[in-house]
Design a protein around this motif. Structure first.
Motif, PDB file in Angstrom:
ATOM      1  N   GLU A 114      50.981  18.197  78.872  1.00  0.00           N
ATOM      2  CA  GLU A 114      52.039  18.074  79.889  1.00  0.00           C
ATOM      3  C   GLU A 114      52.547  16.627  79.958  1.00  0.00           C
ATOM      4  O   GLU A 114      51.768  15.709  80.176  1.00  0.00           O
ATOM      5  CB  GLU A 114      51.437  18.488  81.245  1.00  0.00           C
ATOM      6  N   GLY A 116      47.974   9.548  68.626  1.00  0.00           N
ATOM      7  CA  GLY A 116      48.744   9.988  69.792  1.00  0.00           C
ATOM      8  C   GLY A 116      48.000   9.627  71.062  1.00  0.00           C
ATOM      9  O   GLY A 116      46.805   9.910  71.205  1.00  0.00           O
ATOM     10  N   ILE A 117      48.703   8.963  71.968  1.00  0.00           N
ATOM     11  CA  ILE A 117      48.081   8.552  73.223  1.00  0.00           C
ATOM     12  C   ILE A 117      48.935   9.084  74.376  1.00  0.00           C
ATOM     13  O   ILE A 117      50.132   8.801  74.449  1.00  0.00           O
ATOM     14  CB  ILE A 117      47.973   7.007  73.317  1.00  0.00           C
TER      15      ILE A 117
END
Ligand code: BT5
Length: 327
Positions: free
Chosen positions: A130, A211-212
């Motif tokens: 999200e 990916g952070i």
């Protein structure tokens, strides 16, 4: 850094620290006409930047919009590679997907992809991530270390240590803890997820896509029902609204330092930093792997970053990848 002229002008105002800059002076510095400088300043105003006029002296930048613009990030960077090239998107599907495309097309080591929102943000095993618009850090860092494919999972731990130390260096009231392998929790709730993917040949990594995802300025009501009780944001914990650009730059500064440390000295120094920041070791846990569910005491990580769990019968199991529940 690959900034446009408009971004270079913005960067100049940001680093002027309140000193007025005249259009004449900027025109001379950038070698363009005053009208051209004016046009760029007009565009910046349309984007939400506010300039005050100081009589006979010029302009000062007095307000910036809440966006993670590359020039604002670059103003706080102290890196040689990470963040020297930044691709910024208002909206995108997933910064990882863009990262794959850029990496395959030769993006340089340290390239960053950052977005205000993602429609298809992804977690591990294609789970949904999200990514509320303008509230978090949704970024992918492409790095090209000279390592072997089996070393890739260790980078998740390197990144976790960088993010925890960046958060601790900026915010006084927050005590983040790493939950092996890829979560950062505050008071038991998830504020950060890390996803490490790679492009590799059998014996060589071509690129790692780190990916952070960090919840920064959400309030509880911003989270979907599913996340209400399991997610938190830095702002909820610090009790104020936070500057995402400063946090991004600080993370990139730590990440460059720790990836260099890893490449030069191996996992041992990272292991020490990781253990200091871990909230998993010493706890009873339940680890769900693709094949089995293991319950026991998390006793440590190996020199390769693999989790060791001691079962009640004394047997020690090694776990390479799993979802962990702390009991
Ligand atoms: C992760 O996966 O935690 C890795 C998340 C990586 C997201 C970043 S954002 C930038 C980059 N671009 C992408 O498309 N992805 C990366 P995992 O361990 O599988 O956890 C996923 C689970 O976390 C979901 O199933 C939810 O339960 C929960 N979750 C989803 N969104 C969340 C959020 N914003 N905050 C906290 N928990 C969330």
């Amino acid at each position: 850094m690959n900034l446009t002229l408009k971004d270079e002008i913005l960067k100049r105002f940001l680093s002027a620290n309140g000193e007025p800059l005249s259009v004449q002076q900027l025109g001379e510095e950038f070698g363009i006409s005053r009208t051209a400088i004016w046009k760029h300043m007009q565009t910046l105003q349309d984007e939400g930047y506010t300039f005050d006029t100081i009589k006979k002296k010029g302009y000062v930048l007095v307000a910036t919009p809440d966006r993670v613009d590359p020039p604002r990030i670059s103003n706080y960077l102290a890196t040689k590679r990470l963040g020297q090239s930044i691709h910024y998107f208002e909206d995108c599907t997933s910064t990882q997907t863009i990262g794959h495309e850029l990496a395959r097309n030769g993006a340089v080591d340290g390239t960053v992809i950052i977005a205000e929102s993602q429609s298809k943000g992804k977690g591990r095993m294609a789970r949904h991530w999200e990514s509320t618009k303008g509230k978090g850090i949704w970024m992918t860092v492409i790095i090209r270390p000279n390592v072997l494919p089996h070393q890739a999972p260790q980078f998740t731990l390197v990144v976790a240590v960088a993010v925890v130390n960046a958060i601790k260096s900026l915010y006084k009231h927050i005590h983040p803890e790493i939950k092996w392998p890829n979560d950062i929790l505050i008071n038991g709730k998830k504020c950060t997820g890390i996803l490490t993917e790679m492009i590799a040949e059998i014996d060589q990594v071509q690129a790692l896509l780190i990916g952070i995802g960090i919840n920064v300025n959400q309030q509880s009501s911003d989270f979907s029902e599913e996340l209400q009780n399991i997610a938190t944001s830095l702002s909820i914990e610090e009790n104020e609204s936070l500057d995402r650009a400063i946090l991004i730059a600080t993370i990139l500064n730590y990440l460059e330092k720790y990836t260099d440390l890893y490449v030069q000295h191996g996992f041992s120094p990272i292991k020490i930093l990781w253990e200091e920041a871990s909230g998993t070791i010493g706890k009873r846990i339940r680890a769900t792997t693709l094949r089995e569910v293991i319950e026991g005491l998390a006793i440590g990580i190996t020199e390769d970053g693999i989790l060791e769990i001691q079962l009640d019968n004394g047997e020690i199991k090694r776990v390479y990848s799993a979802d962990i529940e702390l009991s």
